[in-house]
Design a protein around this motif. Sequence first.
Motif, short mmCIF file in Angstrom:
data_model
loop_
_atom_site.label_atom_id
_atom_site.label_comp_id
_atom_site.label_asym_id
_atom_site.label_seq_id
_atom_site.Cartn_x
_atom_site.Cartn_y
_atom_site.Cartn_z
N PRO A 1 0.83 -1.22 0.00
CA PRO A 1 0.00 0.00 0.00
C PRO A 1 0.86 1.26 0.00
N LEU A 2 2.02 1.21 0.66
CA LEU A 2 2.91 2.39 0.69
C LEU A 2 3.33 2.76 -0.72
N GLN B 1 0.41 4.21 -2.73
CA GLN B 1 0.05 5.59 -2.36
C GLN B 1 1.09 6.57 -2.89
N ALA C 1 0.43 7.07 -6.49
CA ALA C 1 -0.74 7.94 -6.68
C ALA C 1 -0.35 9.40 -6.47
N ASP C 2 0.44 9.65 -5.42
CA ASP C 2 0.84 11.03 -5.10
C ASP C 2 1.82 11.58 -6.13
N LYS D 1 -10.00 -1.38 -2.55
CA LYS D 1 -9.02 -0.40 -2.06
C LYS D 1 -8.42 0.35 -3.25
N GLN D 2 -8.69 1.64 -3.31
CA GLN D 2 -8.12 2.47 -4.37
C GLN D 2 -7.21 3.51 -3.72
N TYR D 3 -6.20 3.91 -4.45
CA TYR D 3 -5.24 4.88 -3.91
C TYR D 3 -5.45 6.21 -4.61
N PRO E 1 -4.77 10.33 -4.90
CA PRO E 1 -3.71 11.27 -4.52
C PRO E 1 -4.10 12.12 -3.31
N ILE E 2 -3.17 12.29 -2.39
CA ILE E 2 -3.35 13.17 -1.24
C ILE E 2 -2.76 14.53 -1.66
N ASN F 1 0.61 15.77 -0.25
CA ASN F 1 1.74 14.95 -0.69
C ASN F 1 2.07 15.21 -2.16
#
Lengths: 552, 552
Positions: free
Chosen positions: A448-449, A452, A455-456, A502-504, A506-507, A510
């Motif tokens: 997951p890291l 993510q 995605a970011d 579970k979708q990632y 963007p934050i 970040n």
Amino acid sequence: MSKYAIGLDYGTNSVRSVIVDTADGRELGSAVFNYPHGDMGVVIDPKDPNVARQHPADYLEGIEITITEALKQAGEGVAENVVGIGVDTTGSTPIPVDAAGEALALQNEFAENPNAMGWLWKDHTSYKEATEITEAAKAQHPEYLAKCGGTYSSEWFWAKLLKCARTDRAVFDAAASWVELADWIPAILTGTTALDRVKRCICAAGHKAMFNPAWGGYPAADFIASFDDGVLSNVRKSLPDTSVNISDTVGTLTAEWAEKLGLPAGIPVAGGAFDAHLGGVGSGIKPGTMVKVIGTSTCDLAVAPMGNELADIPGVCGVVPESILPGCHGIEAGQSAVGDIFNWFVHKVQPGGGVDHGQLNDEAANLKPGESGLLALDWNNGNRTILVDQQLTGLVMGLTLHSSPGEIFRALVEATAFGARMIRDRMAEYGVPIERVINCGGIAIKSPLLMQIYADVLNCPMLVSASEQTCALGSAMAGAVVGGVHPDFDAAVDAMTGIREKQYIPIPGNAAVYERLFVLYKRLHDLFGTEEYADNQFDVMKDLIAIREEQR
Amino acid sequence: MSKYAIGLDYGTNSVRSVIVDTADGRELGSAVFNYPHGDMGVVIDPKDPNVARQHPADYLEGIEITITEALKQAGEGVAENVVGIGVDTTGSTPIPVDAAGEALALQNEFAENPNAMGWLWKDHTSYKEATEITEAAKAQHPEYLAKCGGTYSSEWFWAKLLKCARTDRAVFDAAASWVELADWIPAILTGTTALDRVKRCICAAGHKAMFNPAWGGYPAADFIASFDDGVLSNVRKSLPDTSVNISDTVGTLTAEWAEKLGLPAGIPVAGGAFDAHLGGVGSGIKPGTMVKVIGTSTCDLAVAPMGNELADIPGVCGVVPESILPGCHGIEAGQSAVGDIFNWFVHKVQPGGGVDHGQLNDEAANLKPGESGLLALDWNNGNRTILVDQQLTGLVMGLTLHSSPGEIFRALVEATAFGARMIRDRMAEYGVPIERVINCGGIAIKSPLLMQIYADVLNCPMLVSASEQTCALGSAMAGAVVGGVHPDFDAAVDAMTGIREKQYIPIPGNAAVYERLFVLYKRLHDLFGTEEYADNQFDVMKDLIAIREEQR
């Protein structure tokens, strides 16, 4: 009444069969057969690390064992409702065959000769031949190279044939032609191995043998004749001017195979393709959706409708019509190392006194973007896309006396994300915009890291394919399409593929930091990887490698 | 009749006394006293990592304990033949004192107040004041900065005084002046602590307090008065216009101390100096011979005859007349991290599953220069000389999937060697040619690999000082000179210092490879560390640090 399809998936060490429900892609049975020959299925040469061959007998043995086992798992009532079979394989893995299409290694005379076996994709014995072909194509037919990233590789068809012609003339002369594994298996199942009947798939021919309808198929006869006084000309003559894709039926299952496998005779077998390409299909590839197959390296796949003109995309491994989906340009790119970089750090550098991936991951997950001050280049195994340069090397900067294993690990993950962004941006720049990314492969599921961070960094949702066997699923989808259950791959994708819950996403905070770090990454990338700037440092890594090779 | 001298060596955690034979430098006795106050002798503040103080009582207690013990070891007949005492200390370590020269921390009122103690060299509480002083000097007296590398440091005299004035006015106002530890100990031994008698040594004054005969001594009164409405003016007024060096006698041992120590009363005590500088003397420094003190960081010392004009040497920490040897310019340079980089790799990165220095060293020793293809920048703790920039960071490039801990370790050692060469080359470029290098410190003795790499990279013989206590030996040599045994330091160096039998001579083949690698190192050095080029990348490391600080 449910209908089922079979996907046959030939990997580097084993072959897998899956039986899936064509209505929803659900897997009812699955079986794996490890190739018995060689070292984990690969015939090697202790004296030459470039050698990697496979015995064709293993390919055949695996068909019956895996399909019958998978059917047994699937249960009663399934076998008789199988409507089609699809095949994906590694490649370029050409096999020398006689006029009947029998592999030479299956004949007593050549049974133990590695040169008569399948020349596995990762065989690099023909590196000199690849350079010669690249140089010749540059001079005579630059258009051939424009579709395959600018450099012909030692992993590919013509280089391997030329190498064989130069080093084992007995095998080479005994071969009436060479057939890619992706074509040989469908031909075997359908009894169409004879040279005048065997179909050549666009995926292998287009990406690895310089086949393109734009110039009438395979490379011009006089170009092929220009090597070694025309030694390759007979093989060139044996090749057709047309190709098939995964929506084409290459033939129907022979009565003999039907009986052996317990399947209905006469069911259609689809044209073959490479594993990654059918992994793209099995992940749900569409125009606007990129599929990333993330493993030790990555394969990045995209498609663009063929109605539109598509410019050559510099640095992309291959752009071939219908190599992934019928009706679309197939675009293949990739990073030379992703999981391999993490494995290098964990198993070769062995930081943190020997911690594992999980511990490094946990330490890295506690960091904010940019917090470590580190920046890395993901070039430990060169750069496949977009620089197409094996003479590049990894770099870590920003090191202090406090830089920790977890910080360095995160910087390496981020570097691969920046490399992924370079590929996405290059495609978008040349008319292939990407709106979302579907990831598959073990790392996509397990980290997951990493997802993510991707995605970011790409500032784009990262989805993960529902299937853990996307290549085999993609093959089964081809079986479902040729079996007439789905009219086309659009429908097959909608029905048979899915993404995980579970979708990632963007934050924003970040993504903003990574936007700034990416500017710095791109500067280092262009500085050391290109000759664009007056004061570029393109030769620094080259000089280091030159000194290294002299000193070894 | 043999004559002996005493060297008193004040380090960061302890004080050492040695008794040496002035004829040959042989050590007859040696004793160490660990400072009892604080954490390993350093009074710290859990809330502020910049605080580092020392209690003056520890300094005094150590004199008697170590000298009497060392004399006991030396045996009968030695004490009465001691002819002089020399002193070296850390610095800048200023101590606030009253008009009699008594340290404020020795008075009941201030006994527990860290601000009234010695402000140890590595106290960084005054980083803002240091920046203010740098800016003011740039504007008003750039010549002050030209002698100390262009930046006034928070480790130095005036910054610490200004910080005290701003944060503890009671202590500051109670102090009639501030005396460097290197001056205070000789004054204590000779009863000359009173402000009108205490001598200030050129080593501390010149390197840390902007003292230079060229402008009449300490900085101009109006410059000092320009901070905080003249709060420092009284201290400035308390300072003399002259200084002493290690060949000067600051006074003679008082009867009281003579009795306590069992020494002849009236023997001369030499002017003090910093530990590294007297380490240079104890290693045998001469014009043309550089001394490298290699520890967690390095201190590089050179001298040039004062008869010749010496230009300012850009980026060198300090150029001060007679700060090392009388009659010579003293030149101090250094690398911010050397052993610290190796310690970071071994203890923080913990590569190889947690192997130790020795195992990494063995793996590295089996490699040829350039064989790994790796190149590193030794900037994990910034760059002291020649870039004078703490905002630089370490870098490793050339990484592959096979790069091993031993290869990276060797690249780090080589990086420190390239950094050492930059310093040597800079000195040579500005008229201070270096023909040989004498190394001292633990690493020089313990790592033949490092010494050979330094010899090959600098293409210059690397010698290792015979003494393991070069600072204390240098102090004792000062005692021998003021005691009249040797007419000058040339003679003292010839008689009392030596080098080890094992010398490291450049290996031509290795030197040739390192010559090529150094070209690449220098390119990276200039690219990331300077703004010399149009397309320099000077801001990359700065941007990474800026993002890092924002994210933390």
